[in-house]
Design a protein around this motif. Structure first.
Motif, PDB file in Angstrom:
ATOM      1  N   ALA A  92      41.987 -56.838  45.577  1.00 48.32           N
ATOM      2  CA  ALA A  92      41.231 -56.316  44.432  1.00 48.32           C
ATOM      3  C   ALA A  92      41.526 -54.835  44.223  1.00 48.32           C
ATOM      4  CB  ALA A  92      39.736 -56.530  44.651  1.00 48.32           C
ATOM      5  N   ARG A  93      41.687 -54.085  45.302  1.00 51.57           N
ATOM      6  CA  ARG A  93      41.949 -52.661  45.184  1.00 51.57           C
ATOM      7  C   ARG A  93      43.349 -52.389  44.636  1.00 51.57           C
ATOM      8  NH1 ARG A  93      39.131 -51.371  50.986  1.00 51.57           N
ATOM      9  NH2 ARG A  93      36.990 -51.565  50.239  1.00 51.57           N
ATOM     10  N   GLU A  94      44.335 -53.166  45.092  1.00 51.53           N
ATOM     11  CA  GLU A  94      45.671 -52.980  44.561  1.00 51.53           C
ATOM     12  C   GLU A  94      45.718 -53.313  43.078  1.00 51.53           C
ATOM     13  OE1 GLU A  94      48.856 -54.711  46.689  1.00 51.53           O
ATOM     14  OE2 GLU A  94      48.239 -53.921  48.627  1.00 51.53           O
ATOM     15  N   GLU A  95      45.040 -54.393  42.711  1.00 50.67           N
ATOM     16  CA  GLU A  95      44.986 -54.750  41.295  1.00 50.67           C
ATOM     17  C   GLU A  95      44.273 -53.675  40.484  1.00 50.67           C
ATOM     18  OE1 GLU A  95      44.852 -59.614  41.907  1.00 50.67           O
ATOM     19  OE2 GLU A  95      43.128 -58.543  41.090  1.00 50.67           O
ATOM     20  N   ALA A  96      43.177 -53.148  41.042  1.00 49.96           N
ATOM     21  CA  ALA A  96      42.434 -52.098  40.348  1.00 49.96           C
ATOM     22  C   ALA A  96      43.299 -50.855  40.163  1.00 49.96           C
ATOM     23  CB  ALA A  96      41.166 -51.745  41.124  1.00 49.96           C
ATOM     24  N   ALA A  97      44.095 -50.527  41.201  1.00 47.03           N
ATOM     25  CA  ALA A  97      44.972 -49.368  41.103  1.00 47.03           C
ATOM     26  C   ALA A  97      45.993 -49.533  39.987  1.00 47.03           C
ATOM     27  CB  ALA A  97      45.681 -49.146  42.440  1.00 47.03           C
ATOM     28  N   ARG A  98      46.572 -50.720  39.902  1.00 42.64           N
ATOM     29  CA  ARG A  98      47.570 -50.964  38.859  1.00 42.64           C
ATOM     30  C   ARG A  98      46.944 -50.913  37.469  1.00 42.64           C
ATOM     31  NH1 ARG A  98      49.233 -54.736  42.930  1.00 42.64           N
ATOM     32  NH2 ARG A  98      51.231 -54.099  43.834  1.00 42.64           N
ATOM     33  N   TRP A  99      45.768 -51.536  37.351  1.00 45.17           N
ATOM     34  CA  TRP A  99      45.092 -51.527  36.054  1.00 45.17           C
ATOM     35  C   TRP A  99      44.694 -50.103  35.657  1.00 45.17           C
ATOM     36  CZ3 TRP A  99      45.480 -54.599  32.306  1.00 45.17           C
ATOM     37  CH2 TRP A  99      45.593 -55.980  32.480  1.00 45.17           C
ATOM     38  N   PHE A 100      44.284 -49.321  36.665  1.00 42.13           N
ATOM     39  CA  PHE A 100      43.832 -47.963  36.358  1.00 42.13           C
ATOM     40  C   PHE A 100      44.958 -47.135  35.754  1.00 42.13           C
ATOM     41  CE2 PHE A 100      40.795 -44.634  36.603  1.00 42.13           C
ATOM     42  CZ  PHE A 100      41.505 -43.472  36.820  1.00 42.13           C
ATOM     43  N   LEU A 101      46.150 -47.219  36.353  1.00 40.89           N
ATOM     44  CA  LEU A 101      47.275 -46.464  35.814  1.00 40.89           C
ATOM     45  C   LEU A 101      47.683 -46.974  34.445  1.00 40.89           C
ATOM     46  CD1 LEU A 101      49.609 -45.847  38.878  1.00 40.89           C
ATOM     47  CD2 LEU A 101      47.992 -44.311  37.794  1.00 40.89           C
ATOM     48  N   ARG A 102      47.658 -48.295  34.258  1.00 44.25           N
ATOM     49  CA  ARG A 102      48.055 -48.855  32.964  1.00 44.25           C
ATOM     50  C   ARG A 102      47.087 -48.438  31.869  1.00 44.25           C
ATOM     51  NH1 ARG A 102      48.829 -54.952  34.940  1.00 44.25           N
ATOM     52  NH2 ARG A 102      48.989 -55.452  32.709  1.00 44.25           N
ATOM     53  N   MET A 103      45.782 -48.418  32.176  1.00 44.99           N
ATOM     54  CA  MET A 103      44.796 -48.092  31.155  1.00 44.99           C
ATOM     55  C   MET A 103      44.679 -46.592  30.914  1.00 44.99           C
ATOM     56  SD  MET A 103      44.210 -51.044  30.281  1.00 44.99           S
ATOM     57  CE  MET A 103      43.109 -50.626  28.923  1.00 44.99           C
ATOM     58  N   ARG A 104      45.273 -45.745  31.785  1.00 46.67           N
ATOM     59  CA  ARG A 104      45.258 -44.303  31.550  1.00 46.67           C
ATOM     60  C   ARG A 104      46.335 -43.885  30.557  1.00 46.67           C
ATOM     61  NH1 ARG A 104      40.849 -41.616  32.705  1.00 46.67           N
ATOM     62  NH2 ARG A 104      42.111 -39.749  32.475  1.00 46.67           N
ATOM     63  N   GLU A 105      47.279 -44.793  30.239  1.00 46.71           N
ATOM     64  CA  GLU A 105      48.319 -44.458  29.281  1.00 46.71           C
ATOM     65  C   GLU A 105      47.705 -44.207  27.912  1.00 46.71           C
ATOM     66  OE1 GLU A 105      51.074 -44.439  32.124  1.00 46.71           O
ATOM     67  OE2 GLU A 105      51.397 -43.900  30.027  1.00 46.71           O
ATOM     68  N   ALA A 106      48.319 -43.312  27.153  1.00 43.54           N
ATOM     69  CA  ALA A 106      47.778 -42.955  25.834  1.00 43.54           C
ATOM     70  C   ALA A 106      47.732 -44.169  24.910  1.00 43.54           C
ATOM     71  CB  ALA A 106      48.631 -41.852  25.204  1.00 43.54           C
ATOM     72  N   GLN A 107      48.757 -45.037  25.009  1.00 47.57           N
ATOM     73  CA  GLN A 107      48.796 -46.221  24.170  1.00 47.57           C
ATOM     74  C   GLN A 107      49.166 -47.427  25.023  1.00 47.57           C
ATOM     75  OE1 GLN A 107      51.593 -45.246  21.034  1.00 47.57           O
ATOM     76  NE2 GLN A 107      49.961 -44.441  19.742  1.00 47.57           N
TER      77      GLN A 107
END
Length: 326
Positions: free
Chosen positions: A9-24
């Protein structure tokens, strides 16, 4: 409900966090993220942990401590943190830290959007101590980061009293003009076809956005302008015969016109008059120029007197006041 494995869950959260920080985020990313977030309670909790960590990157000591921890782990050539950085494991912690520190350094620490209505004036004090006054029917966006102070004037006029900060120039973007100051007092006025900059104190530089040419330097008392219709890359121009102090008369409830075109008069009066003022098409060879000082509370009186000040016709039609040459 089956409990998700914490490390997964933490690895998935880390990946999602970086993806959702993108401007678009990529198309469909938001829907996929929402579905993942709702799939298990652990997902929301782990994601919130990353969000909290992100906020801490604004602290230099916190960032250095995390970077030191990551470097130590690399020397031991381990794939996972012994005590975990929120359990990131082999996610590539150092790269994530560098990326996060860069984003934190450039992230907006103060964001403000403000607009005024017709006849409204708004004094504002910014976090660095700078002050500005937004004129009627005006709109701005403000963004301060660790390394910069940026204001976008979308329409209308703003008066600036900028706090000195040599490390963070104060930049105003308006149409195609870019105005840079360190500590000074100046006005930026978005007029039809131009951006006018009037300097009351200090020095500002005015450049065409994206131009490689040296900016126009304006000092106390100077007035300059960038013109919409100028050839690409053309530098701003110094305007002779105009007084910078006239732009600040609005603080006393006075509008000063100096050889103003009807377009400039109409746009300025419309910021403070309940009935919009517009200009009918004018022959290219006949452009009346008006010089006058107008009290805000006496705009109607000025409009009645305008035909006596120049070859101008004033009439009401279609819910507007129309100006035309005669």
């Amino acid at each position: 409900m089956k409990r998700a494995a914490p490390s997964c869950a933490r690895e998935e959260a880390a990946r999602w966090f970086l993806r959702m920080r993108e401007a678009q985020p990529a198309p469909g990313e938001r829907q996929a993220f929402d579905a993942w977030l709702q799939a298990h309670p652990d997902h929301a909790r782990e994601y919130a942990g990353f969000d909290l960590l992100w906020q801490d990157f604004g602290s230099t000591s916190r960032s250095q401590a995390l970077a030191s921890a990551a470097q130590a782990q690399r020397r031991r050539q381990r794939r996972q943190f012994t005590h975990g950085l929120l359990g990131l494991g082999g996610f590539g912690v150092l790269g994530w830290l560098v990326h996060s520190q860069w984003r934190a350094a450039h992230a907006a620490r103060f964001v403000l959007a403000r607009e005024t209505g017709v006849g409204e004036s708004a004094p504002l004090t910014l976090p660095d101590g700078s002050r500005l006054r937004l004129g009627g029917s005006s709109s701005i966006g403000v963004r301060f980061s660790r390394h910069g102070r940026e204001v976008q004037l979308l329409r209308g006029q703003a008066l600036f009293d900028v706090a000195h900060d040599a490390a963070r120039p104060f930049i105003v973007d308006c149409a195609g003009a870019r105005i840079t100051a360190v500590g000074t007092q100046f006005s930026v006025d978005r007029l039809p076809g131009s951006v006018r900059v009037s300097v009351q104190q200090g020095v500002v530089r005015v450049a065409a956005r994206g131009s490689a040419q040296a900016p126009l330097e304006l000092r106390a008392g100077d007035v300059g302008a960038w013109f919409d219709g100028a050839p690409p890359g053309s530098p701003p121009q110094r305007l002779a015969g105009l007084r910078a102090e006239d732009a600040f008369a609005i603080e006393r409830g006075v509008i000063v016109f100096e050889l103003a075109t009807l377009d400039e008069i109409a746009a300025t009066l419309s910021r403070y008059h309940p009935v919009p003022v517009r200009v009918q098409s004018l022959p290219a060879t006949h452009v009346p120029r008006i010089t006058a000082a107008v009290q805000l509370r006496q705009i109607d009186d000025f409009l009645r007197a305008l035909p006596h000040l120049g070859a101008v016709r004033v009439q009401r039609a279609g819910g507007a006041i129309l100006l035309s040459a005669r």
